[in-house]
Design a protein around this motif. Structure first.
Motif, PDB file in Angstrom:
ATOM      1  N   PRO A 119       6.300  24.091 -14.509  1.00 18.64           N
ATOM      2  CA  PRO A 119       7.657  24.642 -14.425  1.00 18.64           C
ATOM      3  C   PRO A 119       8.573  24.045 -15.494  1.00 18.64           C
ATOM      4  O   PRO A 119       8.402  22.891 -15.909  1.00 18.64           O
ATOM      5  N   ALA A 120       9.526  24.834 -15.921  1.00 20.02           N
ATOM      6  CA  ALA A 120      10.475  24.389 -16.939  1.00 20.02           C
ATOM      7  C   ALA A 120      11.235  23.145 -16.493  1.00 20.02           C
ATOM      8  O   ALA A 120      11.633  22.317 -17.318  1.00 20.02           O
ATOM      9  N   SER A 121      11.400  22.984 -15.182  1.00 17.64           N
ATOM     10  CA  SER A 121      12.148  21.834 -14.659  1.00 17.64           C
ATOM     11  C   SER A 121      11.470  20.503 -14.951  1.00 17.64           C
ATOM     12  O   SER A 121      12.112  19.458 -14.875  1.00 17.64           O
ATOM     13  N   VAL A 122      10.205  20.523 -15.319  1.00 18.20           N
ATOM     14  CA  VAL A 122       9.496  19.277 -15.662  1.00 18.20           C
ATOM     15  C   VAL A 122      10.098  18.651 -16.914  1.00 18.20           C
ATOM     16  O   VAL A 122      10.119  17.451 -17.069  1.00 18.20           O
ATOM     17  N   GLY A 123      10.615  19.490 -17.801  1.00 21.02           N
ATOM     18  CA  GLY A 123      11.153  18.968 -19.052  1.00 21.02           C
ATOM     19  C   GLY A 123      10.031  18.619 -20.017  1.00 21.02           C
ATOM     20  O   GLY A 123       8.943  19.193 -19.965  1.00 21.02           O
ATOM     21  N   MET A 124      10.301  17.664 -20.876  1.00 22.50           N
ATOM     22  CA  MET A 124       9.328  17.292 -21.889  1.00 22.50           C
ATOM     23  C   MET A 124       8.091  16.672 -21.239  1.00 22.50           C
ATOM     24  O   MET A 124       8.200  15.908 -20.289  1.00 22.50           O
ATOM     25  N   HIS A 125       6.910  17.025 -21.771  1.00 19.37           N
ATOM     26  CA  HIS A 125       5.661  16.462 -21.237  1.00 19.37           C
ATOM     27  C   HIS A 125       4.599  16.445 -22.326  1.00 19.37           C
ATOM     28  O   HIS A 125       4.820  16.930 -23.443  1.00 19.37           O
ATOM     29  N   ALA A 126       3.443  15.904 -22.017  1.00 19.11           N
ATOM     30  CA  ALA A 126       2.364  15.716 -22.990  1.00 19.11           C
ATOM     31  C   ALA A 126       1.897  17.013 -23.643  1.00 19.11           C
ATOM     32  O   ALA A 126       1.401  16.999 -24.771  1.00 19.11           O
ATOM     33  N   GLY A 127       2.062  18.135 -22.994  1.00 15.14           N
ATOM     34  CA  GLY A 127       1.611  19.406 -23.535  1.00 15.14           C
ATOM     35  C   GLY A 127       2.424  19.929 -24.697  1.00 15.14           C
ATOM     36  O   GLY A 127       1.987  20.834 -25.401  1.00 15.14           O
ATOM     37  N   HIS A 128       3.589  19.377 -24.912  1.00 17.42           N
ATOM     38  CA  HIS A 128       4.418  19.867 -26.007  1.00 17.42           C
ATOM     39  C   HIS A 128       3.836  19.550 -27.373  1.00 17.42           C
ATOM     40  O   HIS A 128       4.313  20.066 -28.380  1.00 17.42           O
ATOM     41  N   ALA A 129       2.776  18.756 -27.408  1.00 18.77           N
ATOM     42  CA  ALA A 129       2.100  18.478 -28.679  1.00 18.77           C
ATOM     43  C   ALA A 129       1.288  19.681 -29.142  1.00 18.77           C
ATOM     44  O   ALA A 129       0.866  19.735 -30.289  1.00 18.77           O
ATOM     45  N   GLY A 130       1.037  20.645 -28.248  1.00 22.57           N
ATOM     46  CA  GLY A 130       0.351  21.861 -28.659  1.00 22.57           C
ATOM     47  C   GLY A 130      -0.731  22.303 -27.706  1.00 22.57           C
ATOM     48  O   GLY A 130      -1.129  21.581 -26.791  1.00 22.57           O
ATOM     49  N   ALA A 131      -1.199  23.517 -27.968  1.00 22.00           N
ATOM     50  CA  ALA A 131      -2.257  24.115 -27.143  1.00 22.00           C
ATOM     51  C   ALA A 131      -3.565  23.361 -27.327  1.00 22.00           C
ATOM     52  O   ALA A 131      -3.807  22.749 -28.364  1.00 22.00           O
ATOM     53  N   LEU A 132      -4.400  23.445 -26.307  1.00 28.91           N
ATOM     54  CA  LEU A 132      -5.742  22.878 -26.421  1.00 28.91           C
ATOM     55  C   LEU A 132      -6.692  23.614 -25.499  1.00 28.91           C
ATOM     56  O   LEU A 132      -6.290  24.159 -24.474  1.00 28.91           O
ATOM     57  N   ILE A 133      -7.931  23.656 -25.935  1.00 33.00           N
ATOM     58  CA  ILE A 133      -8.999  24.270 -25.150  1.00 33.00           C
ATOM     59  C   ILE A 133     -10.131  23.266 -25.065  1.00 33.00           C
ATOM     60  O   ILE A 133     -10.505  22.656 -26.071  1.00 33.00           O
TER      61      ILE A 133
END
Length: 171
Positions: free
Chosen positions: A97-111
């Motif tokens: 959810p957007a309410s989480v704010g900044m998190h580790a995933g903002h570094a980019g997509a991964l598979i």
């Protein structure tokens, strides 16, 4: 297979119109776009074959609410398609959810994908190229990143509620 996406619906879950919209800003000919979209849509059959892989997807909420060039019908179709895909027994959809704010995933997509030999490989895109990684230490770093991201996501039933809310907002 595990796929985290902060910006787009993953290719395996895209409609044709949404896939075309993701390529709109690229310097491609119509023939190249057709080829890329057709390839993307053909790959989706992996999710419905006789023995499909388990597919865990984590999206940022923004993926559900970001307009595609102002085309509300395109987004309504895409989000409803996403809900239909989430009904497949092998697809597990989660939303941060957007309410989480900044998190580790903002570094980019991964598979992350497990091979038939029970080895893990990772895929990450950048603005210039895609990168496949199979070195265990590097894959382990991305596995840890996946777990951090997944830990911020809602449980599947709450994620689906959020996706349904987004679908209703596009109609």
């Amino acid at each position: 297979m595990r796929w985290y996406e902060p910006l787009f619906v993953p290719g395996l879950l895209q409609t044709e119109a949404y896939a075309r919209a993701t390529l709109r800003c690229e310097a491609l000919t119509p023939i190249e776009v057709d080829s890329l979209v057709n390839s993307r849509l053909e790959r989706q059959s992996v999710l419905t074959r006789d023995k499909p892989p388990l597919f865990f997807v984590v999206l940022d909420e923004l993926v559900l609410t970001r307009p595609a060039y102002g085309d509300r019908a395109l987004m309504a179709e895409q989000i409803n398609h996403l809900l239909a895909c989430a009904e497949l027994p092998n697809v597990f959809l989660h939303v941060v959810p957007a309410s989480v704010g900044m998190h580790a995933g903002h570094a980019g997509a991964l598979i992350l994908a497990e091979t038939p030999d029970a080895e893990w490989v990772a895929h990450a895109d950048s603005q210039l190229k895609a990168h496949i990684e199979n070195r265990p230490t590097e894959v382990a770093k991305l596995m840890n990143r996946w777990e951090q991201i997944r830990g911020k996501a809602l449980a599947d039933e709450h994620s689906l509620e959020l996706v349904k809310k987004a679908a209703a907002s596009w109609t």
